[in-house]
Design a protein around this motif. Structure first.
Motif, mmCIF file in Angstrom:
data_model
loop_
_atom_site.group_PDB
_atom_site.id
_atom_site.type_symbol
_atom_site.label_atom_id
_atom_site.label_comp_id
_atom_site.label_asym_id
_atom_site.label_seq_id
_atom_site.Cartn_x
_atom_site.Cartn_y
_atom_site.Cartn_z
ATOM 1 N N LEU A 170 41.497 31.998 28.288
ATOM 2 C CA LEU A 170 42.124 32.641 29.448
ATOM 3 C C LEU A 170 43.502 32.076 29.771
ATOM 4 N N LYS A 171 43.921 31.071 29.010
ATOM 5 C CA LYS A 171 45.226 30.431 29.214
ATOM 6 C C LYS A 171 45.356 29.891 30.643
ATOM 7 N N LEU A 172 44.342 29.124 31.035
ATOM 8 C CA LEU A 172 44.308 28.477 32.350
ATOM 9 C C LEU A 172 44.342 26.967 32.173
ATOM 10 N N PRO A 173 44.977 26.257 33.077
ATOM 11 C CA PRO A 173 44.817 24.809 33.058
ATOM 12 C C PRO A 173 43.362 24.452 33.396
ATOM 13 N N PRO A 197 40.431 31.645 43.630
ATOM 14 C CA PRO A 197 41.157 32.481 42.679
ATOM 15 C C PRO A 197 41.876 33.624 43.390
ATOM 16 N N THR A 198 42.920 34.109 42.770
ATOM 17 C CA THR A 198 43.539 35.338 43.249
ATOM 18 C C THR A 198 42.591 36.483 42.882
ATOM 19 N N ILE A 199 42.807 37.633 43.466
ATOM 20 C CA ILE A 199 41.977 38.791 43.133
ATOM 21 C C ILE A 199 42.128 39.130 41.650
ATOM 22 N N LEU A 203 38.076 36.749 35.397
ATOM 23 C CA LEU A 203 36.886 35.927 35.168
ATOM 24 C C LEU A 203 35.631 36.783 35.062
ATOM 25 N N ALA A 204 35.487 37.758 35.950
ATOM 26 C CA ALA A 204 34.314 38.638 35.908
ATOM 27 C C ALA A 204 34.278 39.411 34.594
ATOM 28 N N ASP A 205 35.408 39.936 34.179
ATOM 29 C CA ASP A 205 35.466 40.674 32.910
ATOM 30 C C ASP A 205 35.156 39.757 31.725
#
Length: 115
Positions: A32-35, A49-51, A57-59
């Motif tokens: 997901l290219k997240l820290p 989290p932002t919307i 994340l849900a997907d």
């Protein structure tokens, strides 16, 4: 639901679905290219989290956003949902917890409607 309960529930569910899928935080963050600190913050309830990120994340996990944020008690995988209309899903969730007496009243009402 109080804000602190919301964040705690979201974090627990996010961690649970990640573990259910057998994924590490590092693996999820890489895809997901997240820290890693961001995902860790979500899972511990320290970050929100932002919307857009909630939807991502849900997907990614194949669950509904409503389940992740605690609006649904039961984990639905998106492919399991027969009814895509949200109001109907909320109604069906309530039915799962209805008393026998309430279900009988509802059945009587339904029979009247269908006459």
């Amino acid at each position: 639901m109080k804000a602190e309960n919301f964040h705690s529930e979201f974090g627990k569910r996010l961690r649970a679905v990640r573990k259910e899928k057998g994924l590490s935080q590092t693996a999820v963050c890489k895809v997901l290219k997240l820290p890693t600190s961001v995902l860790s913050g979500y899972e511990t309830g320290q970050r929100n989290p932002t919307i857009t990120r909630l939807k991502i994340l849900a997907d990614f996990y194949g669950v509904t956003t409503d389940w992740l944020i605690g609006r649904d008690r039961y984990m639905y995988h998106k492919s399991d949902l027969i009814i895509q209309e949200p109001r109907t899903n909320y109604f069906l969730n309530d039915l799962l917890d209805a008393s026998e007496e309430d279900l009988q009243k509802l059945q009587q009402l339904w029979e009247i409607i269908n006459e």
